[in-house]
Design an enzyme around this catalytic site. Structure first.
Site, PDB file in Angstrom:
ATOM      1  N   SER A  31     -39.923  64.194  -9.504  1.00  0.00           N
ATOM      2  CA  SER A  31     -39.258  63.077 -10.172  1.00  0.00           C
ATOM      3  C   SER A  31     -37.742  63.296 -10.256  1.00  0.00           C
ATOM      4  O   SER A  31     -37.113  63.588  -9.252  1.00  0.00           O
ATOM      5  CB  SER A  31     -39.902  62.879 -11.540  1.00  0.00           C
ATOM      6  OG  SER A  31     -39.780  61.545 -11.908  1.00  0.00           O
ATOM      7  N   LYS A  57     -35.137  64.660  -7.262  1.00  0.00           N
ATOM      8  CA  LYS A  57     -33.804  64.223  -6.823  1.00  0.00           C
ATOM      9  C   LYS A  57     -32.932  65.481  -6.766  1.00  0.00           C
ATOM     10  O   LYS A  57     -32.141  65.702  -5.861  1.00  0.00           O
ATOM     11  CB  LYS A  57     -33.199  63.212  -7.806  1.00  0.00           C
ATOM     12  CG  LYS A  57     -34.116  62.018  -8.170  1.00  0.00           C
ATOM     13  CD  LYS A  57     -33.421  61.061  -9.152  1.00  0.00           C
ATOM     14  CE  LYS A  57     -34.359  60.271 -10.069  1.00  0.00           C
ATOM     15  NZ  LYS A  57     -35.247  59.319  -9.517  1.00  0.00           N
ATOM     16  N   TRP A 112     -42.849  52.387  -9.045  1.00  0.00           N
ATOM     17  CA  TRP A 112     -41.481  52.507  -9.577  1.00  0.00           C
ATOM     18  C   TRP A 112     -40.625  53.384  -8.653  1.00  0.00           C
ATOM     19  O   TRP A 112     -39.440  53.158  -8.474  1.00  0.00           O
ATOM     20  CB  TRP A 112     -41.563  53.088 -10.989  1.00  0.00           C
ATOM     21  CG  TRP A 112     -40.290  53.179 -11.778  1.00  0.00           C
ATOM     22  CD1 TRP A 112     -39.760  54.292 -12.344  1.00  0.00           C
ATOM     23  CD2 TRP A 112     -39.413  52.104 -12.126  1.00  0.00           C
ATOM     24  NE1 TRP A 112     -38.615  53.992 -13.017  1.00  0.00           N
ATOM     25  CE2 TRP A 112     -38.363  52.646 -12.898  1.00  0.00           C
ATOM     26  CE3 TRP A 112     -39.400  50.734 -11.846  1.00  0.00           C
ATOM     27  CZ2 TRP A 112     -37.317  51.873 -13.403  1.00  0.00           C
ATOM     28  CZ3 TRP A 112     -38.348  49.967 -12.354  1.00  0.00           C
ATOM     29  CH2 TRP A 112     -37.332  50.540 -13.114  1.00  0.00           C
ATOM     30  N   HIS A 151     -47.808  58.965 -10.918  1.00  0.00           N
ATOM     31  CA  HIS A 151     -46.592  59.765 -10.909  1.00  0.00           C
ATOM     32  C   HIS A 151     -46.865  61.135 -11.558  1.00  0.00           C
ATOM     33  O   HIS A 151     -47.076  61.214 -12.771  1.00  0.00           O
ATOM     34  CB  HIS A 151     -45.555  58.993 -11.730  1.00  0.00           C
ATOM     35  CG  HIS A 151     -44.188  59.567 -11.717  1.00  0.00           C
ATOM     36  ND1 HIS A 151     -43.381  59.525 -10.619  1.00  0.00           N
ATOM     37  CD2 HIS A 151     -43.483  60.194 -12.696  1.00  0.00           C
ATOM     38  CE1 HIS A 151     -42.220  60.091 -10.916  1.00  0.00           C
ATOM     39  NE2 HIS A 151     -42.258  60.510 -12.160  1.00  0.00           N
TER      40      HIS A 151
END
Ligand code: GCU
Length: 423
Positions: free
Chosen positions: A262, A266, A353, A403
């Site tokens: 998540s 990044k 998302w 997720h």
């Protein structure tokens, strides 16, 4: 009749699951994705074509500068030295795992981060490692009672007993499903982690706390528009852990795979782009600002991420709010910055998302760069079925589910790591 209502109930649960993960008012319909032009990683800004690996080195510089000045922000250079002290070393899991805890001072004046290492106890030489940050504190990664509870800022969370932004005993072991330490050490790798808030707290504090308060890219006391946000600070912290690993006998510092889920996925991508010492890069469900293409504006958008998390990126990134078409790069080029080192992108089927298709397309559009440098790229052209990993120099899977980072994901990362090391 009963069977029908069970099925209906199951469907409602399934739909609820999907809805929860998807804030309203954003694009989740593939047919409505805007027209966009994907910047060509193999074309210089002046339009000339990149033909050789020497050309790529120059083009890489252009792309790197754009990501640095427009998205993540510039970071300070490497400090001359770091100080590390051991605070715990013992075997756990019936003697199979060596658990170590090391305190590392990131700069002369702080902050100090606590690094947790799970090593295969029977290793005869240096082992390869997965290194990644964790969300809730080292004590949540494993239930061992001696793992220190962070004193740094944590997000309040009743379930973890985190109140007044302080962690507590209640969270011990609560995130262990995300860190398959047994699986990782059984495979001969070390699992190394550190709480991300030890490096820099995850809120917009105008550089007042954490790493930002101790070291800056320029003389300025105020963040400049092209200077580091928190993702760059967390990535910088990961590099300092590698500095430490280079001084350490147990781990092969040349075989460290940076991993993150998540927002920390990044972070792992930017860490891979900024630090060539990482042997490979793994980015799990990283979404907007990570592996997902920004120009698709599917699920989370640039404006939304800059609004909800103004401290993650540099201020220049705001120029692209509702204006993704003006971005001179897109996220496939972030993957390309890691080339020729292997990169693994993973999505979850219900994590709209984070835009699974956008994450896949990044892997696909990074391929020409990998092909130029290694002869290989992503081995598939079309979005794969769930739970059907493709593992190569660019790897991808979409796991069935929400997720998260799970033992299923870790199994693929272990296969990927082994394959990368055997090449
Ligand atoms: C939010 C955010 C995402 C991020 C995620 C996470 O959902 O919008 O960009 O990846 O949090 O880090 O858990």
């Amino acid at each position: 009749m009963i069977r029908r209502s069970i099925l209906a109930f199951a469907l409602i649960i399934l739909l609820m699951d999907n809805i929860q993960a998807q804030p309203k008012g954003y694009l989740y319909d593939e047919d409505k994705v805007p027209q966009f032009v994907i910047p060509d990683p193999l074309k210089f800004q002046n339009g000339e074509v990149v033909k050789t690996t020497t050309d790529w080195k120059k083009r890489r510089g252009e792309i790197f500068n754009l990501f640095e000045s427009q998205i993540f922000g510039k970071s300070p250079s490497r400090p001359k030295s770091i100080k590390a002290t051991s605070s715990l070393s013992k075997t756990i899991a019936n003697g199979k795992i060596l658990l170590r805890q090391i305190e590392i001072e990131l700069t002369d004046s702080g902050p100090t981060v606590s690094v947790l290492m799970f090593l295969p106890a029977n290793a005869t030489g240096q082992v390869p490692a997965f290194l990644g940050l964790n969300f809730n504190g080292n004590h949540t990664v494993h239930p061992d009672k001696e793992i220190a509870i962070t004193k740094s800022w944590v997000r309040n969370n009743g379930g973890l007993g985190a109140k007044n932004n302080q962690a507590s005993e209640m969270g011990r072991g609560a995130s262990q499903s995300r860190w398959s330490v047994q699986q990782i050490t059984d495979a001969g790798f070390a699992a190394i982690t550190c709480y991300y808030g030890d490096i820099d707290p995850d809120f917009d504090d105008g550089w007042k706390n954490g790493l930002h308060a101790h070291i800056r890219p320029s003389q300025s006391n105020q963040p400049q528009a092209d200077e580091w946000g928190s993702i760059a600070a967390w990535s910088w912290g990961l590099s300092r852990i590698v500095d430490y690993l280079e001084t350490e006998d147990a781990v092969d510092a040349k075989s460290v795979f940076v991993v993150g889920h998540s927002r920390l996925g990044k972070t792992s991508l930017w860490a891979g782009a900024t630090d060539p010492r990482f042997a490979g890069v793994i980015s799990n469900n990283s979404g907007c600002g990570g592996a997902a293409l920004s120009k698709r504006a599917f699920g989370e958008t640039v404006k939304r991420i800059n609004t909800s998390f103004p401290h993650w990126f540099c201020d220049n990134f705001n120029k692209y709010n509702d204006n993704e078409q003006e971005l001179p790069v897109d996220q496939h080029m972030l993957l390309a910055l890691c080339a020729p080192r292997p990169v693994y992108i993973a999505s979850a089927s219900k994590d709209l998302w984070a835009d699974p298709m956008g994450e896949f397309l990044s892997a696909k559009y990074a391929s020409p760069v990998y092909k130029l440098l290694t002869g290989n790229g992503l081995n598939i052209d079309d979005f794969p079925n769930v739970n059907t990993p493709t593992i190569g120099v660019i790897s991808y899977h979409v796991r069935d589910g929400k997720h998260d980072i799970t033992p299923y994901d870790w199994q693929q990362y272990i296969t990927f790591g082994k394959k990368a090391l055997s090449n």
